[in-house]
Each structure stands twice: as C-alpha cells, then as structure tokens.
Design a protein around this motif. Structure first.
Motif, PDB file in Angstrom:
ATOM      1  N   THR A   1      31.373 -31.556 -42.321  1.00  0.00           N
ATOM      2  CA  THR A   1      31.504 -30.590 -43.419  1.00  0.00           C
ATOM      3  C   THR A   1      30.952 -31.141 -44.728  1.00  0.00           C
ATOM      4  O   THR A   1      30.331 -30.396 -45.504  1.00  0.00           O
ATOM      5  N   PHE A   2      31.139 -32.408 -44.996  1.00  0.00           N
ATOM      6  CA  PHE A   2      30.624 -32.974 -46.236  1.00  0.00           C
ATOM      7  C   PHE A   2      29.106 -33.005 -46.245  1.00  0.00           C
ATOM      8  O   PHE A   2      28.471 -32.730 -47.274  1.00  0.00           O
ATOM      9  N   ALA A   3      28.501 -33.350 -45.115  1.00  0.00           N
ATOM     10  CA  ALA A   3      27.033 -33.352 -45.043  1.00  0.00           C
ATOM     11  C   ALA A   3      26.485 -31.944 -45.235  1.00  0.00           C
ATOM     12  O   ALA A   3      25.506 -31.735 -45.958  1.00  0.00           O
ATOM     13  N   ALA A   4      27.143 -30.956 -44.601  1.00  0.00           N
ATOM     14  CA  ALA A   4      26.691 -29.570 -44.723  1.00  0.00           C
ATOM     15  C   ALA A   4      26.941 -29.030 -46.126  1.00  0.00           C
ATOM     16  O   ALA A   4      26.082 -28.360 -46.711  1.00  0.00           O
ATOM     17  N   TRP A   5      28.130 -29.298 -46.679  1.00  0.00           N
ATOM     18  CA  TRP A   5      28.452 -28.788 -48.008  1.00  0.00           C
ATOM     19  C   TRP A   5      27.549 -29.409 -49.079  1.00  0.00           C
ATOM     20  O   TRP A   5      27.165 -28.746 -50.039  1.00  0.00           O
ATOM     21  N   SER A   6      27.235 -30.682 -48.916  1.00  0.00           N
ATOM     22  CA  SER A   6      26.339 -31.336 -49.864  1.00  0.00           C
ATOM     23  C   SER A   6      24.986 -30.634 -49.898  1.00  0.00           C
ATOM     24  O   SER A   6      24.409 -30.428 -50.979  1.00  0.00           O
ATOM     25  N   LEU A   7      24.484 -30.244 -48.738  1.00  0.00           N
ATOM     26  CA  LEU A   7      23.220 -29.515 -48.663  1.00  0.00           C
ATOM     27  C   LEU A   7      23.333 -28.160 -49.362  1.00  0.00           C
ATOM     28  O   LEU A   7      22.461 -27.784 -50.155  1.00  0.00           O
TER      29      LEU A   7
END
Length: 263
Positions: free
Chosen positions: A77-83
C-alpha cells in the motif's frame, strides 16, 4: 465546444506521440535529484524501506495485527500510495516548473506524461522492497497478479487526466498546489494505507467504496496480495477515467494554449 474538443484531443495526441521527449525529461529529473550521490536513485528505495519497516513494526502492535500479515500489506500500500499521491501533487507544478514551455512550443499534455513517467520510475525503485518482504514472511503470489496490468492501466489513465487538469488550473491559480497538498494529507487518513479495510466498522467500509483514491489503491494493491479487485472498484475506476477525460479534453482545448501567458 467542438473546437475545444478537437484542440484538446490534438494536444493529447501530440503529447503521447512525443514519448521520447517526456521519457528523457523524466529520467533526467530523477538523475538530477540524486546527482553526485553514492547510492543515487536507490536512496528512494532505502527511504521507503525505512518508512515501511518502522511503521509496519509500530502499527502492527498498535492495531494488534500479526506483523507477518501487516508488513506485506503496508509494503504494497505504501508503494502504491506513494505513486498515486506524488503524481497528483507534483502535477500541480508540471507546467510552471522550469522555463522549457516558454522557450519551445511543446504540447501541454507532454508535461503531465513527464510527471507520470517520473513517478513510475521512482515506483520501479520502490517496488524492489515488496518481493524482499514477501520472501521474508513467506508470502506467495498467484495468477491474480495478472490483474495488476489492468490496475496499473486504470491508475495511469486517471493520473493522466487528473494531472493534466491540475497542471493547467495551477498555472493560473498559484494557491491551488498548497490546497491540493493539504487535501491529499487528509485523503491519506481516509484511505486504507496504514490500516486494513477489515479493521473498520461496516459503515466505514461502505464509505470507502465512495473514496476514488481507495478504489485506485485497491485495483493495484489486491492483485499483488493475491486477490481479485472488487467489481465495484474496477467499475468506479473505469467510470472515473471516462468522465475525467470527457471533462479534461474540452477544458484543455480551451485553456491550455493560454498557459504560456500565465507562467
């Protein structure tokens, strides 16, 4: 109206066909940010890994969730949200940063593509963390990972029209970037990034269905975690892309040519 639509479509077509230009600009942005650094772009990965590790350990105890379940979830989720969040926030200054548009008559949509490409490059560095976490906690993947192709496609299309719209709007009204940044901070807490959806009460879960960013996060997150995104999330992302493009094309056709006078 038809004239604006034709002008907007022409600008988007020219921007997409100039893929070599925005790809080169995106790579240059990432290289310039970490020039003369020993680790270069991999500082992005280390920073994200430290954030995921720290938050994963702390919040798994606060929420009473098994760390072997929570850490893989928060890594995705953090990798996706950062994007998602960085693409939206950086799009606000896509047209106003630098003097390139003042010197060369480039399609305005090219700069929205540049921001998306830049953040996809950064996401490619961050995604290295996910298989490491999955291997450590013995989390497998299955055929549902193929849904990620659709999820990323929907994310990119929606990020494009949102970024294209905001870049033009923010070139005219310079207070909007700060407003967007503040809104995204609030959206972070109402989107299941640091908590699992099943931790919420049923009423709150129903509310999440109407959160467009939660839907965008779901279509990218669930395939990596081995699940099929809900039909609701996919349908909402598709409708959001169609409606968004229908709005931004005439908007850009009418206002994009004026941007150079606002810089």
């Amino acid at each position: 109206m038809l004239k604006d639509i034709r002008a907007g479509l022409a600008d988007i077509r020219r921007g997409l066909s100039s893929w070599r230009t925005w790809r080169m600009l995106a790579w240059n942005d990432v290289r310039r940010r970490y020039r003369r650094s020993g680790l270069g772009q991999f500082w992005l990965t280390l920073s994200m890994a430290a954030t995921i590790g720290g938050l994963g350990y702390v919040y798994s105890h606060l929420f009473g969730v098994d760390v072997s379940t929570y850490l893989p979830y928060i890594a995705v989720t953090f990798a996706a949200w950062s994007l998602i969040s960085t693409a939206v926030i950086e799009s606000c200054n896509a047209l106003s940063e630098g003097d390139l548009l003042r010197q060369i008559p480039l399609p305005r949509s090219l700069f929205a593509c540049r921001v998306i490409a830049r953040n996809l490059i950064i996401a490619a560095h961050n995604v290295v963390i996910i298989p490491i976490v999955f291997i450590w906690f013995h989390v497998g993947i299955n055929a549902n990972i193929l849904w990620l192709v659709l999820g990323l496609g929907l994310l990119v299309v929606n990020a494009f029209w949102i970024g294209y719209f905001l870049s033009i709007l923010c070139a005219r009204f310079r207070d909007i970037p700060q407003i967007v940044s503040s809104i995204m901070q609030v959206v972070f807490f109402v989107t299941p990034v640091i908590y699992l959806p099943e931790q919420l009460a049923q009423r709150s879960v129903s509310f999440l269905k109407w959160n467009p960013f939660a839907n965008l996060l779901e279509v990218v997150r669930d395939p990596i975690l081995g699940m099929v995104p809900s039909q609701w999330a996919i349908t909402n992302c598709v409708l959001m892309a169609i409606v968004g493009l229908a709005v931004v094309v005439p908007f850009a056709g009418h206002y994009a040519p004026r941007v150079v006078y606002w810089l």
